[in-house]
Design an enzyme around this catalytic site. Structure first.
Site, PDB file in Angstrom:
ATOM      1  N   HIS A 169       0.831  -1.206   0.000  1.00  0.00           N
ATOM      2  CA  HIS A 169       0.000   0.000   0.000  1.00  0.00           C
ATOM      3  C   HIS A 169       0.868   1.260   0.000  1.00  0.00           C
ATOM      4  CE1 HIS A 169      -3.586   2.376   0.530  1.00  0.00           C
ATOM      5  NE2 HIS A 169      -3.106   2.921   1.637  1.00  0.00           N
TER       6      HIS A 169
ATOM      7  N   ASN B  88       5.147  20.096  -3.674  1.00  0.00           N
ATOM      8  CA  ASN B  88       4.830  18.778  -3.125  1.00  0.00           C
ATOM      9  C   ASN B  88       5.613  18.539  -1.842  1.00  0.00           C
ATOM     10  OD1 ASN B  88       4.281  16.127  -2.531  1.00  0.00           O
ATOM     11  ND2 ASN B  88       4.719  15.347  -4.572  1.00  0.00           N
TER      12      ASN B  88
ATOM     13  N   ARG C 259      12.268  15.574   8.953  1.00  0.00           N
ATOM     14  CA  ARG C 259      11.921  16.271   7.710  1.00  0.00           C
ATOM     15  C   ARG C 259      10.806  17.288   7.918  1.00  0.00           C
ATOM     16  NH1 ARG C 259      14.541  11.990   6.759  1.00  0.00           N
ATOM     17  NH2 ARG C 259      15.752  11.683   4.862  1.00  0.00           N
TER      18      ARG C 259
END
Length: 181
Positions: free
Chosen positions: A89, A113, A127
């Site tokens: 997935h 993005n 991040r």
């Protein structure tokens, strides 16, 4: 020795700019950090923003497409986080959300993005952290730079090149109906 990343100077604007931040808050703390970074970058450029939440990363491109059709934003910031699990997935969500955003971008939408695709939570945390890698700000900066390019190049197109046939007929009809146009 770690490489130093280069960032473009902050985009600047002579007219107001408004972005839509679309976030999939599956991992709420990660999403909140991404949002904080994006908001700060947009505001530092003198821009404004609206925020919408969607159920998951796969819905982010759809929400951006809907907003583009029904609203009036200059650009979009896509935010979310996909952490690898035990099934395939992960690949589907990463690939399809990225593909959807890329397709919208190729149609001319200005999208940064910031959907993180990581192996584990620790990677996501560093991040997303505005004091660390600050990928939310990076996504907002990308959208702002694309908006700046669109405005730069969009202004120069007026009166240059050819007029598509359908537009030429429309223009001729308007001139005939209104000689002062």
């Amino acid at each position: 020795m770690a490489e130093k990343e280069y960032s473009l100077p902050r985009a600047s604007f002579d007219k107001p700019v408004k972005l839509l931040i679309v976030v999939a808050p599956f991992y709420r703390d990660i999403a909140d950090n991404l949002i904080a970074g994006a908001k700060a970058e947009i505001e530092a450029s003198g821009g404004t923003w609206d925020l919408v939440e969607v159920p998951g990363a796969l819905e982010v491109p759809t929400a951006i497409g809907i907003a583009e059709r029904l609203s009036n934003f200059d650009g979009y910031v896509a935010l979310g986080c996909v952490i690898r699990g035990e099934t395939t997935h992960y690949e589907t969500v990463c690939n399809d959300s990225s593909r959807g955003i890329t397709m919208l971008g190729l149609q001319g939408l200005c999208i940064g993005n910031g959907i993180l695709t990581v192996e584990n939570r620790a990677q996501a945390e560093v991040r997303a952290d505005p004091a660390a890698m600050n990928k939310g700000a990076g996504a907002a900066a990308a959208a702002l730079h694309l908006i700046a390019l669109t405005r730069k190049w969009g202004a120069s197109r007026k009166g240059v090149g050819f007029i598509p046939e359908a537009q030429e007929y429309k223009l001729a009809g308007e001139l005939k109906d209104n000689p002062k146009a």
